[in-house]
Design a protein around this motif. Structure first.
Motif: not given
Ligand code: RBF
Ligand code: MG
Length: 303
Positions: A25-27, A146-148, A154-155, A173-174
């Motif tokens: 994911h994006i993180a 952590s990104l939101k 996000i996880s 989105n995540m």
């Protein structure tokens, strides 16, 4: 990208991104990009699971199969993937892991992880300890917060839940991309062509997640070309029940050759309806026709 199933020794200075990276994911993407942009040889350190896996990952169904994970990591620009099995690293103490493996063997000058990263025997090491141990070795640590997504951190587990609910907006989105699989096309029962809708059939590996059953608008990549499609994830109760859900995709406007044995990438974009048991093939056929109309009218906005 070179893949090592053990921990190699490098003479070149490296930046090592640490994590399990399921779903990428994006993180995760941010963690890996920091290694890629560090100026050092970008290395991703992960591990494979099997019967041996961390307590936190027991019973967890994966978002990605291995090939997809490798491809996503490679596309971000990593040059090396180090992927020992969890069994091989689980008894290493946090101190040894940093001093002996990351610093001495991998020659790390920068270490990057997410804020909830854990490592070492009994997962006793955390991001703070990683920072402390690397500082003693003059190694820099970058900890990614952590990104939101809105107010939600996000996880990978949130993405799993979203897929089980067919909440593709949250999932994409995540992830930063539409959820997809890239898997081999297997032989089906060839019933689809009898009703005028031949499909490509793909299985879900036993250790991978199966999104909510039902019909989806999808995007299909065959070789270099891209098509829209309609995908049913299910056990097709109207025809011949299968015990484990499969993905059957009708590719709109595809008139190329048979795809058996080839890998085809299918991204799911929008949930249309649940799978139903129809009393006749005629009813199934008209339901699929409606699904197709829905897909043709669906306005796809690229993520
Ligand atoms: N099978 C069902 O039993 N119920 C359904 O609601 C159903 N919906 C489908 C929707 C689409 C778009 C596609 C491609 C297939 C669907 N199927 C469904 C599976 C269908 O029975 C199967 O693809 C063919 O009969 C070939 O095995
Ligand atoms: Mg995580």
């Amino acid at each position: 990208m070179k893949i090592f199933k053990y921990i190699p020794t490098f003479s070149e200075k490296t930046a090592v991104a640490l994590g399990f990276f399921d779903g990428l994911h994006i993180a995760h993407q941010k963690v890996i990009s920091l290694a890629v942009n560090s100026g050092y040889l970008p290395v991703v350190f992960t591990f494979s699971t099997g019967i041996n896996c961390p307590e936190s990952k027991k019973d967890m169904l994966l978002l990605n199969d291995n090939d997809t994970k490798y491809n996503l990591i490679k596309k971000l620009g990593a040059k090396v993937l180090v992927e020992p099995s969890f069994a091989d690293i689980k008894n290493i103490s946090a101190e040894d892991f940093v001093n002996e493996y990351l610093v001495k063997k991998l020659n790390a000058k920068v270490l990057i992880c997410g804020e909830n990263f854990s490592f070492g025997r009994q997962a006793l090491g955390n991001a703070e300890l990683l920072e402390k141990l690397s500082a003693k070795n003059n190694v820099q640590t970058l900890i990614v917060n952590s990104l939101k997504d809105g107010s939600e951190p996000i996880s990978s587990s949130k993405i799993r839940r979203a897929l089980l609910d067919a909440d593709l907006i949250t999932a994409s989105n995540m992830l930063g991309y539409d959820y997809f699989w890239n898997r081999v096309v297997v032989e089906g029962n060839k019933n689809g062509r009898k009703i005028g809708y031949p499909t490509i059939n793909q299985n879900f590996p036993l250790d991978c997640i199966i999104p909510k059953r039902g019909v989806y608008v999808s995007k299909v990549n065959v070789n270099e070309a891209e098509y829209m499609g309609v995908t049913n994830i299910g056990v097709r109760p109207s025809v011949s029940l299968v015990s484990r859900p499969i993905a059957e995709t009708y590719i709109i406007n595809y008139c190329g050759s048979e795809l058996y044995g080839q890998c085809v990438k299918v991204s799911i974009l929008k949930y249309v309806r649940g799978e139903k048991k129809f009393d006749s093939l005629q009813q199934l056929k008209s339901a699929i026709k409606e699904d197709l109309n829905f897909a043709k009218n669906y306005k796809y906005t690229k993520n």
